[in-house]
Write a protein that holds these residues in place. Structure first.
Motif, short mmCIF file in Angstrom:
data_model
loop_
_atom_site.label_atom_id
_atom_site.label_comp_id
_atom_site.label_asym_id
_atom_site.label_seq_id
_atom_site.Cartn_x
_atom_site.Cartn_y
_atom_site.Cartn_z
N ASP A 29 0.81 -1.23 0.00
CA ASP A 29 0.00 0.00 0.00
C ASP A 29 0.84 1.28 0.00
O ASP A 29 0.30 2.37 0.15
CB ASP A 29 -0.98 0.00 1.17
CG ASP A 29 -0.30 0.02 2.52
OD1 ASP A 29 0.91 -0.24 2.59
OD2 ASP A 29 -0.98 0.30 3.53
N VAL A 30 2.15 1.17 -0.20
CA VAL A 30 2.99 2.36 -0.33
C VAL A 30 2.74 2.97 -1.70
O VAL A 30 2.82 2.28 -2.72
CB VAL A 30 4.49 2.01 -0.17
CG1 VAL A 30 5.37 3.19 -0.49
CG2 VAL A 30 4.76 1.50 1.24
N THR A 31 2.43 4.24 -1.72
CA THR A 31 2.15 4.93 -2.98
C THR A 31 3.45 5.43 -3.58
O THR A 31 4.15 6.24 -2.98
CB THR A 31 1.19 6.09 -2.76
OG1 THR A 31 -0.01 5.59 -2.16
CG2 THR A 31 0.86 6.79 -4.06
N ILE A 32 3.75 4.93 -4.78
CA ILE A 32 4.94 5.37 -5.51
C ILE A 32 4.52 5.62 -6.96
O ILE A 32 3.41 5.27 -7.37
CB ILE A 32 6.08 4.33 -5.45
CG1 ILE A 32 5.64 2.97 -6.00
CG2 ILE A 32 6.62 4.21 -4.04
CD1 ILE A 32 6.72 1.94 -6.07
N SER A 33 5.42 6.20 -7.73
CA SER A 33 5.08 6.57 -9.11
C SER A 33 4.68 5.37 -9.96
O SER A 33 3.86 5.51 -10.86
CB SER A 33 6.25 7.30 -9.75
OG SER A 33 7.40 6.48 -9.76
N GLU A 34 5.24 4.23 -9.69
CA GLU A 34 4.94 3.04 -10.49
C GLU A 34 3.97 2.10 -9.75
O GLU A 34 4.11 0.90 -9.78
CB GLU A 34 6.23 2.30 -10.83
CG GLU A 34 7.02 1.90 -9.61
CD GLU A 34 8.21 1.03 -9.96
OE1 GLU A 34 8.50 0.13 -9.17
OE2 GLU A 34 8.83 1.23 -11.01
N ASN A 35 2.97 2.67 -9.12
CA ASN A 35 2.07 1.92 -8.26
C ASN A 35 1.37 0.75 -8.96
O ASN A 35 1.32 -0.34 -8.42
CB ASN A 35 1.04 2.86 -7.64
CG ASN A 35 0.78 2.54 -6.20
OD1 ASN A 35 1.70 2.16 -5.49
ND2 ASN A 35 -0.45 2.69 -5.78
N ALA A 36 0.85 0.97 -10.14
CA ALA A 36 0.14 -0.10 -10.85
C ALA A 36 1.09 -1.25 -11.17
O ALA A 36 0.72 -2.43 -11.00
CB ALA A 36 -0.51 0.43 -12.12
N LEU A 37 2.28 -0.93 -11.61
CA LEU A 37 3.27 -1.96 -11.91
C LEU A 37 3.65 -2.73 -10.65
O LEU A 37 3.74 -3.96 -10.65
CB LEU A 37 4.52 -1.33 -12.53
CG LEU A 37 5.70 -2.27 -12.78
CD1 LEU A 37 5.32 -3.31 -13.83
CD2 LEU A 37 6.92 -1.47 -13.23
#
Length: 122
Positions: free
Chosen positions: A95-103
């Protein structure tokens, strides 16, 4: 009280090889049949969040590739402690939100599906 001891136990370098070394140390601490060292999972989360904020897009992608490579290696291992370390890392980072979240979510779900389909050790 807990956060100050975690900062001492897991110093996080933000440049060069230091961030990879910090990642390797934290991942190693997660690889145990028992409870991992205090603060290891939280330190992993904070390390990923800091690297997402501090590294350029390409550098962060390389950093995450290193993490994904470790998780794959741990899940493919015959050592239960390494399997558990990978699952703990996934659990902490899902659940950490990062730029490549979907990947990230797609990779983690594929890793977990493969692990539960192939691993039989309770």
């Amino acid at each position: 009280m807990g956060s100050s001891s975690q900062a001492i136990r897991y110093p996080v370098a933000t440049t060069g090889v230091g961030n990879i070394d910090a990642l390797n140390r934290v991942l190693a601490d997660l690889c145990t049949r028992r409870n991992p060292k205090d603060g290891a999972a939280l330190t992993l989360r904070r390390l990923i969040e800091e690297e997402a904020r501090d590294l350029s897009g390409e550098a962060f992608a390389r950093f995450m590739d290193h993490l994904y490579e470790h998780i794959t290696t741990f899940l493919n291992s015959n050592e239960v402690s390494k399997n558990l370390g990978a699952l703990r890392a996934i659990y902490e980072l899902i659940d950490v939100t990062i730029s490549e979240n979907a990947l990230k979510v797609a990779k983690f779900s594929n890793y977990m599906r493969a692990a539960f389909e192939t691993k039989c050790d309770p």
